[in-house]
Structures are given as structure tokens and as C-alpha cells.
Design a protein around this motif. Sequence first.
Motif, PDB file in Angstrom:
ATOM      1  N   HIS A  10       0.834  -1.204   0.000  1.00 10.50           N
ATOM      2  CA  HIS A  10       0.000   0.000   0.000  1.00 10.50           C
ATOM      3  C   HIS A  10       0.862   1.244   0.000  1.00 10.50           C
ATOM      4  N   GLU A  57      -3.730   3.560   1.674  1.00  7.14           N
ATOM      5  CA  GLU A  57      -3.988   3.539   3.119  1.00  7.14           C
ATOM      6  C   GLU A  57      -4.091   4.986   3.588  1.00  7.14           C
ATOM      7  N   HIS A  81       4.186   7.118   3.626  1.00  8.78           N
ATOM      8  CA  HIS A  81       5.110   5.986   3.504  1.00  8.78           C
ATOM      9  C   HIS A  81       4.688   5.061   2.368  1.00  8.78           C
ATOM     10  N   ALA A  83       4.631   0.938   1.535  1.00  5.98           N
ATOM     11  CA  ALA A  83       4.739  -0.371   2.186  1.00  5.98           C
ATOM     12  C   ALA A  83       5.021  -1.444   1.148  1.00  5.98           C
ATOM     13  N   GLU A 131       7.899   0.912   4.786  1.00  9.30           N
ATOM     14  CA  GLU A 131       7.308  -0.060   5.692  1.00  9.30           C
ATOM     15  C   GLU A 131       7.467  -1.433   5.056  1.00  9.30           C
TER      16      GLU A 131
END
Length: 146
Positions: A10, A57, A81, A83, A131
Motif C-alpha cells: 500500500h 492507506e 510511507h 509499504a 514499511e
Amino acid sequence: MIRNTRRIAHIGIAVSDLADSLRLYQDALGLELHGRETVEKDKVNVAFLPVGDTEIELLEASDPDSPVAKFIEKHGEGIHHIAIEVTDIESSLDTLRTQGFRLIDETPRIGAGGARVAFVHPKSTGGVLLELCEPAKDAYPDIEKL
Ligand code: ZN
């Protein structure tokens, strides 16, 4: 080298008002709301909206001293971020540690959707908060059946 990366799980986006952002992602772009929850430990309300093989997200602070609130104070709303999904998060963290990358989480912890997650510090990744994420086998089981 990490050899168990699968996909971009994500893209995390910091928003100041989740309901307001859903007007764009859900109502205007037509993405489906896959899951919504509060991660108490991180003081965030999250909403997941799949797009193809990945997801958006949305992250809204659930408390004024949430890291997301601090991020927005400093940078404004925006991409927070990225992921990367891995199949073996422990070995991935070992690899990054060995190669000298600065880990925010030395060991995986439980994130949204029950996934095991760990963050890599943006100071060692050229400014990108990364992440690593190993999804829970039974995350959103109702959706798997579709
Ligand atoms: Zn995330």
C-alpha cells in the motif's frame, strides 16, 4: 539482498480528515472501502482502499500527539510511507540491518489488518519512509471470498 518482496502492499497517505478524504477516494475515484480501523498504539484511524494489486492507506491522527499529526504539522497532508510486502519479515529486517540501514522497528509489530510490520528510517532510504509488511493470513477474510 531481500529476496522475498512481493508487491507494493500500500501507499500510506496522511490526511487531516478521513471523512473528507473519502469524498475523493471513495465517492469521486470510486474506490471501494476495504477496511477501516483504529490502531491505538500508533494513534491513527486508517482506511484501506484497494486499487488493482495494491491499496491506498489513508491515515488520520486519532490523537493530537499522534505521529501522523506531527507529520502533517511539519509537511502538510500527503504521501507518508510506501509499504513493501514481504513473505518473511524477520529475514528482511536482518538483511537491511546487516547492510547498514537504520530500522525504526528492530522487530516486527502488529499493524493495521493484523499484518506484521516494521519501518525503515527515511534518513537511510533517501527520504522515503519504508514499511515492510507481512500480511496476516486471515486479514479481512470476508474479502478473500469475493
Ligand atoms: Zn502502512
